[in-house]
Design a protein around this motif. Structure first.
Motif, short mmCIF file in Angstrom:
data_model
loop_
_atom_site.label_atom_id
_atom_site.label_comp_id
_atom_site.label_asym_id
_atom_site.label_seq_id
_atom_site.Cartn_x
_atom_site.Cartn_y
_atom_site.Cartn_z
N LEU A 1 0.85 -1.19 0.00
CA LEU A 1 0.00 0.00 0.00
C LEU A 1 0.88 1.24 0.00
O LEU A 1 1.86 1.31 0.73
N ARG A 2 0.50 2.21 -0.80
CA ARG A 2 1.20 3.50 -0.83
C ARG A 2 0.34 4.50 -0.07
O ARG A 2 -0.78 4.79 -0.46
N LEU A 3 0.90 5.02 1.02
CA LEU A 3 0.17 5.94 1.89
C LEU A 3 0.87 7.28 1.96
O LEU A 3 2.11 7.34 1.97
N SER A 4 0.10 8.34 2.05
CA SER A 4 0.62 9.67 2.29
C SER A 4 0.36 10.02 3.75
O SER A 4 -0.79 10.22 4.15
N VAL A 5 1.43 10.04 4.53
CA VAL A 5 1.31 10.28 5.97
C VAL A 5 2.28 11.39 6.36
O VAL A 5 3.49 11.29 6.11
N ASN A 6 1.74 12.42 6.97
CA ASN A 6 2.54 13.54 7.47
C ASN A 6 3.44 14.15 6.40
O ASN A 6 4.60 14.47 6.64
N GLY A 7 2.88 14.28 5.20
CA GLY A 7 3.60 14.94 4.12
C GLY A 7 4.61 14.08 3.38
O GLY A 7 5.32 14.57 2.52
N ALA B 1 -8.96 8.26 21.21
CA ALA B 1 -7.50 8.29 21.38
C ALA B 1 -6.75 8.04 20.08
O ALA B 1 -5.61 8.48 19.93
N CYS B 2 -7.36 7.38 19.13
CA CYS B 2 -6.71 7.02 17.87
C CYS B 2 -6.96 8.02 16.74
O CYS B 2 -6.57 7.78 15.60
N THR B 3 -7.56 9.15 17.05
CA THR B 3 -7.98 10.10 16.01
C THR B 3 -6.79 10.63 15.21
O THR B 3 -5.76 11.01 15.77
N VAL B 4 -6.96 10.65 13.90
CA VAL B 4 -6.02 11.25 12.95
C VAL B 4 -6.84 12.12 12.01
O VAL B 4 -8.08 12.06 12.01
N LEU B 5 -6.16 12.91 11.21
CA LEU B 5 -6.85 13.67 10.17
C LEU B 5 -6.67 12.95 8.85
O LEU B 5 -5.56 12.52 8.51
N VAL B 6 -7.75 12.78 8.13
CA VAL B 6 -7.71 12.23 6.77
C VAL B 6 -8.33 13.29 5.88
O VAL B 6 -9.50 13.61 6.02
N ASP B 7 -7.50 13.84 5.02
CA ASP B 7 -7.92 14.96 4.17
C ASP B 7 -8.51 16.09 5.02
O ASP B 7 -9.49 16.74 4.64
N GLY B 8 -7.94 16.30 6.21
CA GLY B 8 -8.37 17.38 7.08
C GLY B 8 -9.54 17.07 7.99
O GLY B 8 -9.90 17.89 8.82
N ARG B 9 -10.13 15.90 7.84
CA ARG B 9 -11.28 15.52 8.68
C ARG B 9 -10.83 14.56 9.78
O ARG B 9 -10.01 13.67 9.53
N ALA B 10 -11.39 14.70 10.96
CA ALA B 10 -11.07 13.81 12.07
C ALA B 10 -11.66 12.43 11.82
O ALA B 10 -12.85 12.31 11.51
N GLY C 1 -4.61 7.07 -1.37
CA GLY C 1 -5.13 8.18 -2.15
C GLY C 1 -5.60 9.36 -1.31
O GLY C 1 -6.11 10.34 -1.84
N HIS C 2 -5.44 9.26 0.00
CA HIS C 2 -5.84 10.33 0.90
C HIS C 2 -4.62 10.81 1.68
O HIS C 2 -3.62 10.11 1.79
N VAL C 3 -4.72 11.99 2.25
CA VAL C 3 -3.65 12.56 3.05
C VAL C 3 -3.96 12.31 4.52
O VAL C 3 -4.99 12.78 5.03
N VAL C 4 -3.08 11.57 5.19
CA VAL C 4 -3.24 11.25 6.60
C VAL C 4 -2.27 12.12 7.40
O VAL C 4 -1.09 12.21 7.06
N THR C 5 -2.79 12.74 8.45
CA THR C 5 -1.94 13.53 9.34
C THR C 5 -2.12 13.02 10.75
O THR C 5 -3.25 12.89 11.22
N THR C 6 -1.00 12.73 11.40
CA THR C 6 -1.03 12.31 12.80
C THR C 6 -0.54 13.48 13.65
O THR C 6 -0.11 14.52 13.14
#
Length: 154
Positions: free
Chosen positions: A2-8, A45-54, A67-72
């Motif tokens: 899997l190719r993931l976009s995490v924290n830029g 406790a596990c909340t992250v942002l996916v395309d800016g949404r919690a 295909g989405h942007v994940v931010t921790t």
């Protein structure tokens, strides 16, 4: 794979696409911000942002993050340049045991992106209502979110 976009950054991980995202973040990418609490999307406790949404990462499959942007929490700021919420949480001493802090900050970050100009105490309480804290730091958390919203950060 899997190719993931995490924290830029784009990264590839070899996992079953049905693996909960929380496990990929913590075990494969060694990101310790999101915590596994209840595993049922009820504690936050596990909340992250996916395309800016919690999003509760315990319930999101890793394959659905492609295909989405994940931010921790680690992607919000750095120790040298913390995100205004991180700075405000420190200034207000809004963490006690710290287990819920990730979820509180990430949920609040989504709120600040969505409605930065219309925040009041009632709105913050309503949005954070489903993020559990057993230490009783909720009043300090609310003050920290309002502090960040007002641009005061640290």
């Amino acid at each position: 794979m899997l190719r993931l976009s995490v924290n830029g950054r784009t990264t590839e991980v070899e996992v079953d696409p049905a693996t909960p995202l929380i496990f990929v973040l913590r075990n494969d990418l060694e990101l310790n911000g999101p915590k596994l609490g209840c595993g049922r999307a009820q504690c936050g406790a596990c909340t992250v942002l996916v395309d800016g949404r919690a999003v509760r990462s315990c319930q999101m499959r890793a394959g659905d993050a492609v295909g989405h942007v994940v931010t921790t929490l680690e992607g919000l700021g750095t120790p040298e340049r913390p995100h205004p919420l991180q700075a405000a949480f420190i200034a207000e001493q809004a963490a006690q045991c710290g287990y819920c802090t990730n979820g509180m900050i990430m949920q609040a970050a989504a709120l600040l992106q969505e409605r930065p100009a219309s925040l009041d105490e009632a709105t913050v309480k309503e949005v954070l209502d489903h993020n559990l804290c057993r230490c009783g730091t909720q009043p300090r958390v609310v003050r920290a979110v309002l502090r960040a919203a007002n641009g005061r950060g640290a």
